[in-house]
Design a protein around this motif. Structure first.
Motif, short mmCIF file in Angstrom:
data_model
loop_
_atom_site.label_atom_id
_atom_site.label_comp_id
_atom_site.label_asym_id
_atom_site.label_seq_id
_atom_site.Cartn_x
_atom_site.Cartn_y
_atom_site.Cartn_z
N SER A 1 -15.32 0.24 -8.23
CA SER A 1 -14.38 -0.46 -7.73
C SER A 1 -12.83 0.23 -8.00
CB SER A 1 -14.23 -2.20 -8.22
OG SER A 1 -15.37 -2.79 -7.70
N ILE A 2 -12.72 0.29 -9.43
CA ILE A 2 -11.51 0.88 -9.76
C ILE A 2 -11.41 2.44 -9.17
CG2 ILE A 2 -10.09 1.93 -11.75
CD1 ILE A 2 -11.40 -0.46 -13.38
N ALA A 3 -12.28 2.90 -9.12
CA ALA A 3 -12.22 4.50 -8.42
C ALA A 3 -12.12 4.33 -7.00
CB ALA A 3 -13.71 5.09 -8.81
N SER A 4 -12.58 3.53 -6.50
CA SER A 4 -12.60 3.16 -4.82
C SER A 4 -11.10 3.08 -4.48
CB SER A 4 -13.38 2.29 -4.47
OG SER A 4 -14.59 2.69 -4.46
N LEU A 5 -10.45 2.19 -5.07
CA LEU A 5 -9.04 1.80 -5.02
C LEU A 5 -8.08 2.83 -5.59
CD1 LEU A 5 -8.63 -2.02 -5.57
CD2 LEU A 5 -8.64 -0.85 -3.56
N GLY A 6 -8.40 3.65 -6.78
CA GLY A 6 -7.57 4.63 -7.01
C GLY A 6 -6.31 4.29 -7.62
N LYS A 7 -5.21 4.66 -6.97
CA LYS A 7 -3.84 4.56 -7.40
C LYS A 7 -3.56 2.83 -7.05
CE LYS A 7 -2.02 8.07 -9.58
NZ LYS A 7 -1.45 8.17 -10.73
N TYR A 8 -4.16 2.29 -6.12
CA TYR A 8 -3.92 1.09 -5.62
C TYR A 8 -4.78 -0.08 -6.58
CZ TYR A 8 -2.27 3.51 -1.54
OH TYR A 8 -1.82 4.50 -0.70
N TRP A 9 -5.46 0.31 -7.49
CA TRP A 9 -5.92 -0.49 -8.38
C TRP A 9 -5.03 -1.18 -9.31
CZ3 TRP A 9 -6.77 -1.16 -13.58
CH2 TRP A 9 -7.65 -2.39 -13.89
N ASN A 10 -5.11 -2.34 -9.70
CA ASN A 10 -4.33 -2.97 -10.71
C ASN A 10 -4.67 -4.56 -11.04
OD1 ASN A 10 -1.94 -3.81 -12.08
ND2 ASN A 10 -0.93 -1.97 -10.97
N THR A 11 -4.21 -5.01 -12.31
CA THR A 11 -4.47 -6.34 -12.66
C THR A 11 -3.73 -7.31 -12.09
OG1 THR A 11 -3.20 -5.84 -14.58
CG2 THR A 11 -5.49 -5.38 -14.87
N LYS A 12 -2.52 -6.84 -11.53
CA LYS A 12 -1.36 -7.58 -11.00
C LYS A 12 -1.51 -7.46 -9.54
CE LYS A 12 1.99 -6.82 -14.67
NZ LYS A 12 3.26 -6.40 -14.85
N ILE A 13 -1.09 -8.43 -8.62
CA ILE A 13 -1.09 -8.42 -7.31
C ILE A 13 0.32 -7.31 -6.65
CG2 ILE A 13 -0.90 -9.42 -4.92
CD1 ILE A 13 -2.25 -11.81 -6.58
N ILE A 14 0.01 -6.10 -6.64
CA ILE A 14 1.06 -5.11 -6.35
C ILE A 14 0.75 -4.50 -4.89
CG2 ILE A 14 2.26 -3.26 -6.72
CD1 ILE A 14 1.87 -4.05 -9.78
N VAL A 15 1.40 -4.61 -3.99
CA VAL A 15 1.13 -4.16 -2.62
C VAL A 15 2.04 -3.38 -1.89
CG1 VAL A 15 0.35 -4.73 -0.18
CG2 VAL A 15 -0.25 -6.58 -2.08
N LEU A 16 1.70 -2.05 -1.67
CA LEU A 16 2.46 -1.05 -1.02
C LEU A 16 2.56 -1.20 0.32
CD1 LEU A 16 4.14 1.42 -1.63
CD2 LEU A 16 2.19 2.91 -1.27
N PRO A 17 3.67 -1.64 1.00
CA PRO A 17 4.03 -1.93 2.38
C PRO A 17 3.11 -0.62 3.14
CG PRO A 17 5.63 -2.61 1.31
CD PRO A 17 4.94 -1.99 0.38
N GLU A 18 2.60 -1.17 4.32
CA GLU A 18 2.10 -0.29 5.22
C GLU A 18 1.18 0.80 4.67
OE1 GLU A 18 2.84 -0.70 8.39
OE2 GLU A 18 4.00 -2.42 7.68
#
Length: 189
Positions: A89-106
């Motif tokens: 799971s962590i590897a699949s999300l890469g830099k987007y994985w986090n314990t917080k809800i952090i979303v990069l728009p677009e």
């Protein structure tokens, strides 16, 4: 068998510390690119629940140690499978994985690895851990209390995360037919 608990608990703590380091690094990377954070108020409660889980496990499974479950090889195998799922799971999300809800728009929505099959595989993994680990060390109060608390916090977190992802990305379209965090559920609303 107390040594088994100490080793297991130590590995679990080291793993969580490494994950926090990865999450912090990913958070910095994402926020430098304009990411937005959601759900800050519930995150504190989630952290408290997870810390309390480890304290409870340490007390019930360690200090008041009543031994390892007779089915420990099966339970340990299940735990190892959850950890492989966690890494996937962590590897699949890469830099987007986090314990917080952090979303990069677009940002491009991840639909590979376990995310091809489930929207939130990491929540399924955490749920299984909150079941397997206490049973492994016969910490049944820890099991009951924290299995319920985990479901409570996920009932808050998942809708918040779904909302944030739909608002900032093409998440709703990409995961229109992806199953919810528990494979039996088609999707969250």
């Amino acid at each position: 068998m107390m040594l088994y608990f100490v080793l297991f608990f130590s590995v679990l703590m080291i793993q969580r510390l490494v994950e926090l380091y990865i999450a912090r690094s990913n958070e910095k990377w994402m926020k430098e690119r304009g990411a937005k954070e959601y759900g800050q108020s519930h995150y504190k409660l989630m952290v408290i629940i997870h810390i309390a889980f480890f304290i409870s496990l340490l007390i019930e499974g360690g200090i008041f140690h009543s031994g390892v479950n007779h089915y420990w090889p099966l339970l340990l195998g299940g735990f190892i499978l959850t950890q492989l799922g966690r890494i996937w799971s962590i590897a699949s999300l890469g830099k987007y994985w986090n314990t917080k809800i952090i979303v990069l728009p677009e940002a491009q929505v991840v639909a590979k690895g376990p995310y091809k099959y489930l929207k939130h595989p990491n929540y399924l993994i955490v749920t299984l851990e909150f079941l397997i680990v206490p049973i492994l060390f016969q910490a049944y109060w820890t099991l009951i209390i924290f299995a319920l608390l985990n479901q409570f916090i996920l009932s808050i977190r998942i809708p918040l995360e779904e909302h944030a992802l739909k608002e900032e990305t093409e998440y709703g379209k990409v995961h229109l037919n992806t199953k919810g965090w528990i494979p039996l559920f088609k999707k969250e609303k």
